[in-house]
Design a protein around this motif. Structure first.
Motif, PDB file in Angstrom:
ATOM      1  N   PRO A  89       0.912  -1.291   0.212  1.00  0.00           N
ATOM      2  CA  PRO A  89       0.106   0.206  -0.186  1.00  0.00           C
ATOM      3  C   PRO A  89       0.520   1.274  -0.124  1.00  0.00           C
ATOM      4  CG  PRO A  89      -0.828  -1.492   1.510  1.00  0.00           C
ATOM      5  CD  PRO A  89       0.297  -2.251   1.141  1.00  0.00           C
ATOM      6  N   ALA A  90       2.019   1.239   0.869  1.00  0.00           N
ATOM      7  CA  ALA A  90       2.885   2.496   0.886  1.00  0.00           C
ATOM      8  C   ALA A  90       3.219   2.952  -0.510  1.00  0.00           C
ATOM      9  CB  ALA A  90       3.903   2.189   1.906  1.00  0.00           C
ATOM     10  N   ALA A  91       3.362   2.125  -1.471  1.00  0.00           N
ATOM     11  CA  ALA A  91       3.802   2.453  -2.917  1.00  0.00           C
ATOM     12  C   ALA A  91       2.808   2.690  -3.875  1.00  0.00           C
ATOM     13  CB  ALA A  91       4.759   1.106  -3.340  1.00  0.00           C
ATOM     14  N   ALA A  92       1.483   2.594  -3.469  1.00  0.00           N
ATOM     15  CA  ALA A  92       0.577   2.553  -4.498  1.00  0.00           C
ATOM     16  C   ALA A  92      -0.337   4.018  -4.445  1.00  0.00           C
ATOM     17  CB  ALA A  92      -0.438   1.443  -4.156  1.00  0.00           C
ATOM     18  N   ASP A  93      -0.862   4.402  -5.703  1.00  0.00           N
ATOM     19  CA  ASP A  93      -1.562   5.504  -5.967  1.00  0.00           C
ATOM     20  C   ASP A  93      -3.088   5.130  -6.002  1.00  0.00           C
ATOM     21  OD1 ASP A  93       0.782   7.397  -5.990  1.00  0.00           O
ATOM     22  OD2 ASP A  93       0.839   6.444  -8.174  1.00  0.00           O
ATOM     23  N   LEU A  94      -3.211   4.153  -6.527  1.00  0.00           N
ATOM     24  CA  LEU A  94      -4.644   3.469  -6.930  1.00  0.00           C
ATOM     25  C   LEU A  94      -4.875   2.111  -6.428  1.00  0.00           C
ATOM     26  CD1 LEU A  94      -7.068   3.966  -8.685  1.00  0.00           C
ATOM     27  CD2 LEU A  94      -6.005   3.049 -10.468  1.00  0.00           C
ATOM     28  N   LEU A  95      -5.757   1.885  -5.524  1.00  0.00           N
ATOM     29  CA  LEU A  95      -6.408   0.608  -5.094  1.00  0.00           C
ATOM     30  C   LEU A  95      -7.451   0.129  -5.931  1.00  0.00           C
ATOM     31  CD1 LEU A  95      -6.196  -1.734  -3.147  1.00  0.00           C
ATOM     32  CD2 LEU A  95      -7.878  -0.443  -1.448  1.00  0.00           C
ATOM     33  N   VAL A  96      -7.105  -1.073  -6.785  1.00  0.00           N
ATOM     34  CA  VAL A  96      -8.134  -1.760  -7.492  1.00  0.00           C
ATOM     35  C   VAL A  96      -8.645  -2.908  -6.942  1.00  0.00           C
ATOM     36  CG1 VAL A  96      -8.418  -2.727  -9.740  1.00  0.00           C
ATOM     37  CG2 VAL A  96      -7.098  -0.613  -9.638  1.00  0.00           C
ATOM     38  N   VAL A  97     -10.069  -2.968  -6.628  1.00  0.00           N
ATOM     39  CA  VAL A  97     -10.783  -4.164  -5.949  1.00  0.00           C
ATOM     40  C   VAL A  97     -11.146  -4.818  -7.038  1.00  0.00           C
ATOM     41  CG1 VAL A  97     -12.004  -5.161  -4.019  1.00  0.00           C
ATOM     42  CG2 VAL A  97     -10.613  -2.976  -3.753  1.00  0.00           C
ATOM     43  N   CYS A  98     -11.207  -5.978  -7.335  1.00  0.00           N
ATOM     44  CA  CYS A  98     -11.800  -6.975  -8.056  1.00  0.00           C
ATOM     45  C   CYS A  98     -12.845  -7.685  -7.340  1.00  0.00           C
ATOM     46  CB  CYS A  98     -10.666  -8.084  -8.787  1.00  0.00           C
ATOM     47  SG  CYS A  98      -9.617  -6.997  -9.966  1.00  0.00           S
ATOM     48  N   GLY A  99     -14.100  -7.365  -7.535  1.00  0.00           N
ATOM     49  CA  GLY A  99     -15.033  -8.000  -6.841  1.00  0.00           C
ATOM     50  C   GLY A  99     -15.729  -6.960  -5.759  1.00  0.00           C
ATOM     51  N   VAL A 100     -17.097  -7.203  -5.379  1.00  0.00           N
ATOM     52  CA  VAL A 100     -17.815  -6.392  -4.630  1.00  0.00           C
ATOM     53  C   VAL A 100     -17.619  -6.777  -3.128  1.00  0.00           C
ATOM     54  CG1 VAL A 100     -19.928  -5.362  -4.091  1.00  0.00           C
ATOM     55  CG2 VAL A 100     -19.286  -5.846  -6.513  1.00  0.00           C
ATOM     56  N   PRO A 101     -17.032  -6.033  -2.354  1.00  0.00           N
ATOM     57  CA  PRO A 101     -16.753  -6.197  -0.958  1.00  0.00           C
ATOM     58  C   PRO A 101     -18.153  -6.597  -0.230  1.00  0.00           C
ATOM     59  CG  PRO A 101     -15.601  -4.403  -1.337  1.00  0.00           C
ATOM     60  CD  PRO A 101     -16.354  -4.605  -2.520  1.00  0.00           C
TER      61      PRO A 101
END
Length: 427
Positions: A47-59
């Motif tokens: 996470p510390a290196a990410a700009d965008l979190l892409v989640v595949c699937g609906v939580p």
């Protein structure tokens, strides 16, 4: 627009992406990965290196706090995008990523509040339940990494407390294998990890660097109308639908390339892992045997002849065939009759054999139940048996090898929602 805002916007032209898949979203994940590769957006594993979190699937409505924790541990500005049910088409995924990219750029050029500036100055401080653990491993290619044979790579592994007190692992005293009194640390691992079975949670009891015990858990696996993606051809044929042998061979090869890519990535072979994933995507897109056979065989040869790769993962997670059979394990993990390296070679051998059937238009026998991870007509799904043997394989192992052992089994949690397939079995 001031210079600082311009620099931030330029940096966001190719945002770093942390992509995570949830149970039930297996079909989405390769399509998302292929789109990210097409855009040349870098994919990161922390996470510390990410700009965008892409989640595949609906939580799920409840129990998704771990996703919030991951987003909070990303440096601002950060955006989360959910690619959910009904968005499996590449165009829909591209539109969702476009929208998230616009939001990210707008956030990047917006005036930064004073508290955000203070946060950026102290970004090295992370709340306990958002911390990242590092494990050393060796997995460099003898052909392309000769200058780094003695270098120890680092993998970032986001662990999430999942309910532990204040998000902190709890320690107690116990004897280790040398008779010393060491702290026994309880560490949850997953589910928010890259190159990790979707939804899997392992709770380790560690003494020093040795795993003393493991509890296996997972996120809820949704009941869906469609069968698990990797098992789909065999289950459709079992229900009377017309499926060709080529369809089944194509899905098996793609499933094993996906698993091999995951194991190679965990072992530090990022370039060869990327090649496996490109071949996976080409097969899923309908490539013919002629179009893929050359590169696939070169990839298999490169993996098979590397002494460094063999040295780095051999001996981990040894599972003799008699133990596997007694535990109900079937498929490649049983046939491999050995360790993580043997299981990798078994996947590669099955891929090479499957190439011969890629263009076979004859119908798949309705009683053929030999899915990529094992038999689909047993008393429990193949991946349940893989999960059941995990504690025994991990207990006593060094923590640095835990991810390699998990990746070498690569259980598919989508199978846990699979009802037993009855009827005559195909030997």
């Amino acid at each position: 627009m001031d210079l600082r805002a311009l620099l931030r916007r330029t940096a966001m032209n190719r945002p770093a992406v942390l992509a995570l898949a949830l149970p039930g979203a297996t079909e989405l994940r390769p399509t998302v990965e292929a789109e990210l590769r097409r855009r040349q957006w870098p994919v990161v594993d922390a996470p510390a290196a990410a700009d965008l979190l892409v989640v595949c699937g609906v939580p799920a409505a409840e129990g998704a706090d771990w996703l919030d924790a991951i987003e909070r541990s990303m440096p601002a500005p950060a955006v989360r995008v959910v690619v959910g049910e009904g968005e499996g088409e590449a165009r829909q995924i591209a539109l969702a990523l476009d929208a998230a990219h616009r939001d990210l750029i707008e956030s990047a050029v917006a005036p930064q509040p004073a508290e955000h500036a203070e946060h950026m100055e102290h970004q090295e401080h992370v709340e306990p339940m958002e911390h990242v653990h590092h494990m050393d491993h060796q997995g460099h290619d003898h052909d392309s990494h000769m200058d780094h044979m003695d270098h120890m790579d680092h993998m970032d592994h986001g662990t999430h407390a999942m309910g532990d007190i204040a998000g902190l692992p709890m320690a107690e005293r116990a004897d280790d294998r040398d008779g010393l009194r060491l702290d026994r640390l309880h560490v949850p691992f997953g589910p928010g990890l890259s190159d990790w079975p979707a939804g899997l949670i392992l709770r380790f009891a560690l003494q020093g660097d040795v795993v003393q015990g493991v509890e296996v858990d997972h996120l809820p696996v949704p009941a869906v109308q469609r069968p698990p993606f990797w098992d789909e051809p065999w289950l459709r044929a079992a229900h009377g639908e017309e499926v060709t042998r080529g369809d089944a061979a194509r899905r098996r090869c793609a499933a094993h390339l996906d698993s091999a890519g995951r194991l190679l990535a965990v072992a530090g072979w990022d370039d060869v892992a990327a090649r496996c994933r490109r071949l996976r995507d080409e097969l899923l897109a309908g490539a013919t045997r002629t179009e893929v056979v050359g590169e696939l065989r070169r990839t298999v040869r490169r993996v098979g002849r590397s002494r460094i790769l063999r040295w780095s993962i051999a001996g981990l997670g040894r599972l003799p065939a008699d133990r596997a059979r007694a535990a109900g394990v079937t498929g490649p993990a049983l046939a491999a009759d050995g360790d993580a390296y043997d299981r990798l070679l078994m996947w590669l051998r099955e891929i090479e054999r499957g190439l011969e059937d890629l263009d076979d238009v004859r119908p798949l026998a309705p009683d053929d139940r030999s899915g990529p991870r094992g038999r689909l007509d047993g008393p429990r799904p193949p991946s349940q048996a893989l999960l059941d043997v995990l504690p025994a394989l991990l207990t006593g192992a060094e923590f640095a090898g835990a991810r390699i052992i998990v990746a070498s089994l690569d259980p598919d949690l989508d199978e846990l929602a699979l009802a037993p397939v009855t009827g005559p079995a195909h030997a």
